[in-house]
Design a protein around this motif. Structure first.
Motif, PDB file in Angstrom:
ATOM      1  N   LYS A 150       0.955  -1.080  -0.012  1.00 40.72           N
ATOM      2  CA  LYS A 150       0.117  -0.043  -0.041  1.00 40.72           C
ATOM      3  C   LYS A 150       0.929   1.247   0.086  1.00 40.72           C
ATOM      4  CE  LYS A 150      -3.160   2.680   2.940  1.00 40.72           C
ATOM      5  NZ  LYS A 150      -3.810   2.678   4.416  1.00 40.72           N
ATOM      6  N   PHE A 155      -8.271   4.369  -5.394  1.00 44.14           N
ATOM      7  CA  PHE A 155      -7.480   3.496  -5.519  1.00 44.14           C
ATOM      8  C   PHE A 155      -7.030   2.972  -7.064  1.00 44.14           C
ATOM      9  CE2 PHE A 155     -10.460   2.571  -1.968  1.00 44.14           C
ATOM     10  CZ  PHE A 155      -9.380   2.508  -1.031  1.00 44.14           C
ATOM     11  N   GLU A 174      -4.491   0.008  -8.868  1.00 44.18           N
ATOM     12  CA  GLU A 174      -3.567  -0.935  -8.615  1.00 44.18           C
ATOM     13  C   GLU A 174      -2.761  -1.440 -10.026  1.00 44.18           C
ATOM     14  OE1 GLU A 174      -5.577  -3.485  -5.177  1.00 44.18           O
ATOM     15  OE2 GLU A 174      -5.850  -4.402  -7.127  1.00 44.18           O
ATOM     16  N   GLN A 199      -0.679  -1.036  -4.741  1.00 43.79           N
ATOM     17  CA  GLN A 199      -1.857  -0.609  -4.552  1.00 43.79           C
ATOM     18  C   GLN A 199      -1.600   0.938  -4.175  1.00 43.79           C
ATOM     19  OE1 GLN A 199      -4.322  -1.205  -0.760  1.00 43.79           O
ATOM     20  NE2 GLN A 199      -5.568  -2.260  -1.926  1.00 43.79           N
ATOM     21  N   TRP A 234      -2.837   4.450  -3.449  1.00 44.21           N
ATOM     22  CA  TRP A 234      -3.868   5.544  -2.734  1.00 44.21           C
ATOM     23  C   TRP A 234      -3.635   6.889  -3.150  1.00 44.21           C
ATOM     24  CZ3 TRP A 234      -6.977   4.294   2.228  1.00 44.21           C
ATOM     25  CH2 TRP A 234      -7.072   2.649   2.329  1.00 44.21           C
ATOM     26  N   TYR A 292      -6.112   6.467   5.176  1.00 46.78           N
ATOM     27  CA  TYR A 292      -4.577   6.725   4.381  1.00 46.78           C
ATOM     28  C   TYR A 292      -3.657   6.024   5.262  1.00 46.78           C
ATOM     29  CZ  TYR A 292      -7.233  10.750   1.944  1.00 46.78           C
ATOM     30  OH  TYR A 292      -8.101  11.466   1.255  1.00 46.78           O
ATOM     31  N   VAL A 308      -0.012   1.597   6.195  1.00 44.88           N
ATOM     32  CA  VAL A 308       0.720   1.977   5.058  1.00 44.88           C
ATOM     33  C   VAL A 308       2.198   1.493   4.888  1.00 44.88           C
ATOM     34  CG1 VAL A 308       1.638   4.214   5.926  1.00 44.88           C
ATOM     35  CG2 VAL A 308       1.011   4.009   3.398  1.00 44.88           C
ATOM     36  N   HIS A 309       2.536   1.205   3.652  1.00 46.39           N
ATOM     37  CA  HIS A 309       3.818   0.649   3.498  1.00 46.39           C
ATOM     38  C   HIS A 309       4.917   1.744   3.174  1.00 46.39           C
ATOM     39  CE1 HIS A 309       1.487  -3.308   3.061  1.00 46.39           C
ATOM     40  NE2 HIS A 309       2.583  -3.465   4.048  1.00 46.39           N
TER      41      HIS A 309
END
Ligand SMILES: Nc1nc2c(ncn2[C@@H]2O[C@H](COP(=O)(O)OP(=O)(O)OP(=O)(O)O)[C@@H](O)[C@H]2O)c(=O)[nH]1
Ligand SMILES: [Mg+2]
Length: 223
Positions: free
Chosen positions: A27, A62, A64, A77, A79, A95, A99-100
């Protein structure tokens, strides 16, 4: 080597259940002032083109894209968040949850969008985003060469001070599309390497991984 959206023939022979178990999702949130081009950048990465027309994002969109890194298919993915306060306030918690990676965007032709980065970073820090979550800085609209207000030097020193990689690019200019891809691909590569280390640590806690296997998780990612 990094291959974008390849190997689907191979994957299609796998059952969908197996695929959903195998595919990791990263993400990545895209943050910054309204009108800096977040929607256009994410559209360029996932759709491969510049949208004819955009409207202010409401809440989140979103997007992807499946990418392949070192033989592993990963779902990125993205955002695409809203820059306008009234369109984002009910969503902010979502949000930042799990989150990554974070992409901060400013507009190179608009100094205020660069100055406001400080506020966006504070918002991010205020949502307990771990220091291990990679962050990058993106200066967009570089095609507008005669309107530039934010110098590369200025941007670079800000990025260095905040331990971020800097990308200057244009969602609009098709010659920059590879550069736009590299924003997200470099994060995905970084996350893949980081996460394989994480898995190793988790497994080691269970006592299931022997020392000899630990050295094998080192990434050869070129990014
Ligand atoms: N010249 C130029 N215009 C761009 C570029 N990227 C975006 N734009 C234009 O900038 C405007 C805003 O783009 P968006 O992508 O909708 O901006 P946003 O950051 O998503 O805005 P919010 O959704 O309100 O937060 C649009 O008119 C785009 O066509 C670029 O690289 N170059
Ligand atoms: Mg938008």
């Amino acid at each position: 080597a990094v291959f974008v959206q390849s190997s689907f023939r191979l994957i299609s022979s796998t059952s969908s259940l197996e695929l959903s178990i195998q595919t990791r999702i990263f993400k990545i949130i895209v943050i910054g002032d309204s009108n800096v081009g977040k929607t256009c950048l994410t559209f360029r990465f996932t759709g491969g083109s510049f949208p004819d027309q955009t409207e202010a994002t409401i809440g989140v969109d979103f997007r992807e894209k499946a990418v392949e890194i070192e033989g592993e298919t990963i779902k990125v993915q993205v955002w695409d968040t809203a820059g306008q306060e009234r369109f984002r306030k009910s969503m902010v918690e979502h949000y930042y949850r799990n989150v990554h990676a974070v992409v901060f965007v400013y507009d190179v032709t608009k100094m205020t969008s660069f100055r406001n980065l400080q506020t966006w970073i504070e918002e991010c820090n205020g949502h307990r985003v771990s220091a291990s979550v990679p962050r990058v800085l993106v200066g967009n609209k570089c095609d507008l060469v005669d309107q530039i207000q934010v110098s590369v030097l200025n941007a670079r020193s800000f990025a260095d001070a905040h331990n971020m990689l800097l990308f200057e690019t244009s969602a609009k200019d098709p010659r920059e599309s590879q550069n736009v891809d590299s924003i997200f691909m470099s994060l995905a590569c970084h996350l893949k390497a980081q996460k394989s280390l994480l898995y190793r640590d988790v497994e080691r806690e269970d006592g299931r991984v022997r020392l000899t296997q630990e050295t094998e998780t080192k990434s050869n990612c070129p990014c």
